[in-house]
Design a protein around this motif. Structure first.
Motif, PDB file in Angstrom:
ATOM      1  N   ALA A 261       0.854  -1.218   0.048  1.00 31.20           N
ATOM      2  CA  ALA A 261       0.026  -0.019  -0.092  1.00 31.20           C
ATOM      3  C   ALA A 261       0.918   1.423  -0.033  1.00 31.20           C
ATOM      4  O   ALA A 261       0.489   2.223  -0.682  1.00 31.20           O
ATOM      5  CB  ALA A 261      -1.022  -0.065   1.270  1.00 31.20           C
ATOM      6  N   LYS A 262       2.036   1.092   0.583  1.00 27.16           N
ATOM      7  CA  LYS A 262       2.859   2.362   0.734  1.00 27.16           C
ATOM      8  C   LYS A 262       3.794   2.438  -0.517  1.00 27.16           C
ATOM      9  O   LYS A 262       4.013   3.485  -0.810  1.00 27.16           O
ATOM     10  CB  LYS A 262       3.686   2.242   1.996  1.00 27.16           C
ATOM     11  CG  LYS A 262       4.747   3.552   2.153  1.00 27.16           C
ATOM     12  CD  LYS A 262       4.133   4.978   2.384  1.00 27.16           C
ATOM     13  CE  LYS A 262       3.811   5.646   1.215  1.00 27.16           C
ATOM     14  NZ  LYS A 262       3.346   7.107   1.310  1.00 27.16           N
ATOM     15  N   THR A 263       4.380   1.340  -0.893  1.00 25.48           N
ATOM     16  CA  THR A 263       5.528   1.415  -1.732  1.00 25.48           C
ATOM     17  C   THR A 263       5.520   1.177  -3.073  1.00 25.48           C
ATOM     18  O   THR A 263       6.350   1.355  -4.023  1.00 25.48           O
ATOM     19  CB  THR A 263       6.567   0.589  -1.106  1.00 25.48           C
ATOM     20  OG1 THR A 263       6.377  -0.753  -1.354  1.00 25.48           O
ATOM     21  CG2 THR A 263       7.341   0.863   0.455  1.00 25.48           C
ATOM     22  N   SER A 264       4.403   0.332  -3.556  1.00 22.14           N
ATOM     23  CA  SER A 264       4.334  -0.228  -5.015  1.00 22.14           C
ATOM     24  C   SER A 264       4.164   0.947  -5.873  1.00 22.14           C
ATOM     25  O   SER A 264       4.839   0.754  -6.920  1.00 22.14           O
ATOM     26  CB  SER A 264       3.042  -1.116  -5.063  1.00 22.14           C
ATOM     27  OG  SER A 264       1.758  -0.398  -4.699  1.00 22.14           O
ATOM     28  N   ARG A 265       3.505   2.102  -5.606  1.00 22.65           N
ATOM     29  CA  ARG A 265       3.518   3.353  -6.397  1.00 22.65           C
ATOM     30  C   ARG A 265       3.299   4.563  -5.397  1.00 22.65           C
ATOM     31  O   ARG A 265       2.079   4.901  -5.346  1.00 22.65           O
ATOM     32  CB  ARG A 265       2.805   3.197  -7.628  1.00 22.65           C
ATOM     33  CG  ARG A 265       3.273   4.038  -8.599  1.00 22.65           C
ATOM     34  CD  ARG A 265       2.295   3.831  -9.865  1.00 22.65           C
ATOM     35  NE  ARG A 265       2.850   5.034 -11.117  1.00 22.65           N
ATOM     36  CZ  ARG A 265       2.439   5.230 -12.172  1.00 22.65           C
ATOM     37  NH1 ARG A 265       1.159   4.504 -12.398  1.00 22.65           N
ATOM     38  NH2 ARG A 265       2.905   5.963 -12.777  1.00 22.65           N
ATOM     39  N   PRO A 266       4.165   5.131  -4.615  1.00 25.69           N
ATOM     40  CA  PRO A 266       3.608   6.105  -3.689  1.00 25.69           C
ATOM     41  C   PRO A 266       3.217   7.201  -4.159  1.00 25.69           C
ATOM     42  O   PRO A 266       2.390   7.940  -3.286  1.00 25.69           O
ATOM     43  CB  PRO A 266       5.080   6.219  -2.801  1.00 25.69           C
ATOM     44  CG  PRO A 266       6.064   6.030  -3.703  1.00 25.69           C
ATOM     45  CD  PRO A 266       5.553   4.815  -4.462  1.00 25.69           C
ATOM     46  N   SER A 267       3.171   7.685  -5.352  1.00 26.90           N
ATOM     47  CA  SER A 267       3.121   8.929  -5.890  1.00 26.90           C
ATOM     48  C   SER A 267       1.184   8.780  -6.246  1.00 26.90           C
ATOM     49  O   SER A 267       0.560   9.943  -6.702  1.00 26.90           O
ATOM     50  CB  SER A 267       3.511   9.290  -7.183  1.00 26.90           C
ATOM     51  OG  SER A 267       3.506   8.426  -8.030  1.00 26.90           O
ATOM     52  N   VAL A 268       0.564   7.896  -5.927  1.00 24.90           N
ATOM     53  CA  VAL A 268      -0.701   7.686  -6.574  1.00 24.90           C
ATOM     54  C   VAL A 268      -1.780   7.938  -5.217  1.00 24.90           C
ATOM     55  O   VAL A 268      -1.466   7.584  -4.194  1.00 24.90           O
ATOM     56  CB  VAL A 268      -1.036   6.574  -7.130  1.00 24.90           C
ATOM     57  CG1 VAL A 268      -0.362   6.404  -8.707  1.00 24.90           C
ATOM     58  CG2 VAL A 268      -0.756   5.145  -6.289  1.00 24.90           C
TER      59      VAL A 268
ATOM     60  N   TYR B  46       1.264  12.514   1.207  1.00 25.52           N
ATOM     61  CA  TYR B  46       2.738  12.437   1.134  1.00 25.52           C
ATOM     62  C   TYR B  46       3.228  12.547  -0.290  1.00 25.52           C
ATOM     63  O   TYR B  46       3.988  13.342  -1.097  1.00 25.52           O
ATOM     64  CB  TYR B  46       3.717  11.750   1.835  1.00 25.52           C
ATOM     65  CG  TYR B  46       3.490  11.934   3.218  1.00 25.52           C
ATOM     66  CD1 TYR B  46       4.239  13.006   3.890  1.00 25.52           C
ATOM     67  CD2 TYR B  46       3.124  11.069   3.950  1.00 25.52           C
ATOM     68  CE1 TYR B  46       4.216  13.068   5.207  1.00 25.52           C
ATOM     69  CE2 TYR B  46       2.860  11.091   5.527  1.00 25.52           C
ATOM     70  CZ  TYR B  46       3.478  12.491   5.986  1.00 25.52           C
ATOM     71  OH  TYR B  46       3.300  12.479   7.498  1.00 25.52           O
ATOM     72  N   ASN B  47       2.500  11.156  -1.021  1.00 27.00           N
ATOM     73  CA  ASN B  47       2.690  11.047  -2.287  1.00 27.00           C
ATOM     74  C   ASN B  47       4.444  10.949  -2.621  1.00 27.00           C
ATOM     75  O   ASN B  47       4.904  11.143  -3.221  1.00 27.00           O
ATOM     76  CB  ASN B  47       2.424  12.143  -3.456  1.00 27.00           C
ATOM     77  CG  ASN B  47       0.982  12.325  -3.539  1.00 27.00           C
ATOM     78  OD1 ASN B  47       0.378  13.455  -3.358  1.00 27.00           O
ATOM     79  ND2 ASN B  47       0.243  11.203  -3.744  1.00 27.00           N
ATOM     80  N   ASP B  48       4.982  10.281  -1.476  1.00 36.44           N
ATOM     81  CA  ASP B  48       6.296  10.054  -1.287  1.00 36.44           C
ATOM     82  C   ASP B  48       6.560   8.791  -0.397  1.00 36.44           C
ATOM     83  O   ASP B  48       5.914   8.235   0.095  1.00 36.44           O
ATOM     84  CB  ASP B  48       6.997  11.365  -0.907  1.00 36.44           C
ATOM     85  CG  ASP B  48       8.617  11.322  -1.459  1.00 36.44           C
ATOM     86  OD1 ASP B  48       9.160  10.172  -2.088  1.00 36.44           O
ATOM     87  OD2 ASP B  48       8.952  12.638  -1.286  1.00 36.44           O
ATOM     88  N   TYR B  49       7.939   8.528  -0.416  1.00 37.07           N
ATOM     89  CA  TYR B  49       8.084   7.420   0.470  1.00 37.07           C
ATOM     90  C   TYR B  49       8.315   7.788   1.909  1.00 37.07           C
ATOM     91  O   TYR B  49       9.201   7.597   2.734  1.00 37.07           O
ATOM     92  CB  TYR B  49       9.507   6.559   0.097  1.00 37.07           C
ATOM     93  CG  TYR B  49       9.562   6.066  -1.258  1.00 37.07           C
ATOM     94  CD1 TYR B  49       8.984   4.771  -1.270  1.00 37.07           C
ATOM     95  CD2 TYR B  49       9.823   6.665  -2.305  1.00 37.07           C
ATOM     96  CE1 TYR B  49       8.865   3.999  -2.277  1.00 37.07           C
ATOM     97  CE2 TYR B  49       9.779   5.845  -3.441  1.00 37.07           C
ATOM     98  CZ  TYR B  49       9.393   4.741  -3.412  1.00 37.07           C
ATOM     99  OH  TYR B  49       9.320   3.954  -4.656  1.00 37.07           O
ATOM    100  N   ILE B  50       7.103   8.294   2.344  1.00 36.38           N
ATOM    101  CA  ILE B  50       7.000   8.635   3.695  1.00 36.38           C
ATOM    102  C   ILE B  50       5.806   8.224   4.385  1.00 36.38           C
ATOM    103  O   ILE B  50       4.644   8.135   3.676  1.00 36.38           O
ATOM    104  CB  ILE B  50       6.886  10.290   3.832  1.00 36.38           C
ATOM    105  CG1 ILE B  50       8.257  10.988   3.239  1.00 36.38           C
ATOM    106  CG2 ILE B  50       6.861  10.719   5.483  1.00 36.38           C
ATOM    107  CD1 ILE B  50       8.231  12.620   2.959  1.00 36.38           C
ATOM    108  N   LEU B  51       5.824   7.637   5.545  1.00 38.96           N
ATOM    109  CA  LEU B  51       4.727   7.091   6.399  1.00 38.96           C
ATOM    110  C   LEU B  51       4.589   7.494   7.607  1.00 38.96           C
ATOM    111  O   LEU B  51       5.498   7.426   8.411  1.00 38.96           O
ATOM    112  CB  LEU B  51       4.744   5.578   6.481  1.00 38.96           C
ATOM    113  CG  LEU B  51       3.733   4.516   6.614  1.00 38.96           C
ATOM    114  CD1 LEU B  51       2.503   4.779   5.805  1.00 38.96           C
ATOM    115  CD2 LEU B  51       4.064   3.184   6.881  1.00 38.96           C
ATOM    116  N   ALA B  52       3.202   7.998   7.943  1.00 38.87           N
ATOM    117  CA  ALA B  52       2.960   8.564   9.499  1.00 38.87           C
ATOM    118  C   ALA B  52       2.739   7.127  10.094  1.00 38.87           C
ATOM    119  O   ALA B  52       1.989   6.416   9.591  1.00 38.87           O
ATOM    120  CB  ALA B  52       1.861   9.464   9.360  1.00 38.87           C
TER     121      ALA B  52
END
Length: 414
Positions: free
Chosen positions: A246-253, A311-317
């Motif tokens: 959910a986070k890394t397969s495509r973080p910009s979507v 974020y649309n990036d490799y950042i996760l809260a």
């Protein structure tokens, strides 16, 4: 060509397209798909210029990914167009019929919306997806993409317009604005004379601007502050795989996860496993106090702003919670009503989550990344609606039509 003239041409084209048969619309779609493959070289050349300019402007990597086209992606876009051609035509489909006591026969049928305006950011695939769906549903479209993708969008539009004309339909069914200025976007939002509905696709700022400034009716889409909640009864291996996808397969979507919620009773076992997997993609974690106690100072302290950020990036809260009720309350406070997921072995908690979370798509034991028109079986999508009127969730062909009542009488008067 100015915006007024483009709107006028779109209106004329929409009236022709509204009465075009399914066979002719499908022919145009097949011609478009063929032309995209045949013209891959010119598309890639235009896109290369866009990507180079974006890199020179310091655009972050995740957004460059959204902008970039490859031969494989062009093939995928063309395949998506062919899939739309195979879908059932919604125009003319009956939503029901009945006869009144006075003998009037009433039929409710699907008809095109008319002219659809779409304002979107640096994703050239949207240009084709939107055009294909609008064409199949009998609508003309005015497309205003982002400045970053202008060369790509104009080349795609040139190719599609030529293919549409080859099929005997007006090429003005699809038009892309060359002027990507803020002023032109503002004018487009006021073009009620020609545009029937406006759909913004992009970040929260773009969507808010359109919703607040448009006098054309708006379908709000896209902003995705999505959550994955790991319940205390969750299968840890499953939960790790789901949050990683959910986070890394495509973080910009927009269907990528931005916040991980974890029940405190499973946090010490789950969080180190999740971090080990997320570290493979160098995901920055921003966590609450307990998360930092478990994972250490490599986790950035989370602020109030982190809970509401897409974020649309490799950042996760990351936040720990003491109950499913607390997780649901957090999601309903900070979420954007897009896509939310629970990982659990508890039937009661899964049903509570499905029932009480306010979102267009709610998942049990699956990644939020499935919120997509193609994954739902609709073919390409025009966007993910996060509002409740007139559409919600992935918007396929049916959502691009409205209804007309056709009444047959035999001389009745009132």
């Amino acid at each position: 060509m100015n915006l007024e003239e483009m709107g006028s041409r779109a209106l004329v084209a929409s009236r022709v397209l509204a009465s075009a048969g399914t066979a002719k619309k499908n022919m145009a779609l097949e011609y478009i798909a063929d032309a995209l493959i045949e013209s891959a070289g010119s598309i890639l050349s235009a896109n290369e210029e866009d990507v180079k300019a974006a890199k020179n402007a310091g655009t972050r990597a995740s957004m460059i990914d959204r902008l970039t086209l490859t031969e494989e992606r062009i093939k995928g876009i063309a395949d998506g167009v062919r899939k739309v051609a195979l879908l059932e035509d919604p125009v003319g489909k009956s939503d029901g019929g009945w006869q009144r006591p006075n003998g009037l026969k009433i039929q409710k049928v699907r008809v095109p919306l008319g002219v659809i305006g779409i304002i979107y950011e640096a994703r050239p695939n949207v240009t084709v997806d939107a055009a294909a769906l609008c064409l199949k549903s009998g609508n003309a479209c005015l497309l205003r993409g982002g400045r970053d993708a202008l060369r790509s969008n104009l080349e795609l539009a040139r190719i599609m317009r030529k293919a549409i004309a080859k099929a005997g339909l007006p090429e003005d069914c699809v038009q892309v604005l060359e002027d990507t200025s803020h002023e032109t976007a503002q004018k487009m939002m006021k073009l009620n004379k020609y545009i029937d509905v406006l759909i913004p696709r992009g970040g929260r700022g773009l969507i808010r601007s359109v919703v607040e400034n448009s006098t054309v009716p708006v379908i709000e889409t896209g902003a995705g502050n999505c959550h994955v909640y790991v319940d205390e009864s969750a299968d840890i291996d499953m939960a790790v795989n789901i949050i990683f996808n959910a986070k890394t397969s495509r973080p910009s979507v927009c269907n990528a996860a931005e916040t991980l919620l974890v029940h405190k009773n499973i946090a010490r076992e789950f969080l180190p496993r999740a971090k080990e997997m997320l570290d493979k993609k160098h995901v920055e974690l921003r966590g609450d106090e307990l998360t930092r106690e478990i994972l250490g100072n490599s986790v950035v302290p989370a602020t109030e702003e982190d809970w509401e950020t897409e974020y649309n990036d490799y950042i996760l809260a990351v936040k720990t919670v003491s109950s499913t009720d607390e997780a649901i309350a957090h999601i309903n406070k900070y979420g954007t009503r897009h896509s939310e997921a629970i990982v659990t072995d508890s039937f009661a908690n899964s049903q509570k989550f499905l029932r009480e979370v306010d979102a267009a798509a709610v998942y049990v034991n699956a990644s939020t990344r499935f919120t997509d028109g193609n994954e739902f079986g609709f073919g390409a999508e025009i966007g993910i609606s996060t509002q409740k009127l007139h559409a919600r969730g992935p918007m396929g062909l049916d959502e691009l039509t409205t209804v007309k009542y056709q009444i047959i009488g035999s001389g009745q008067v009132r």
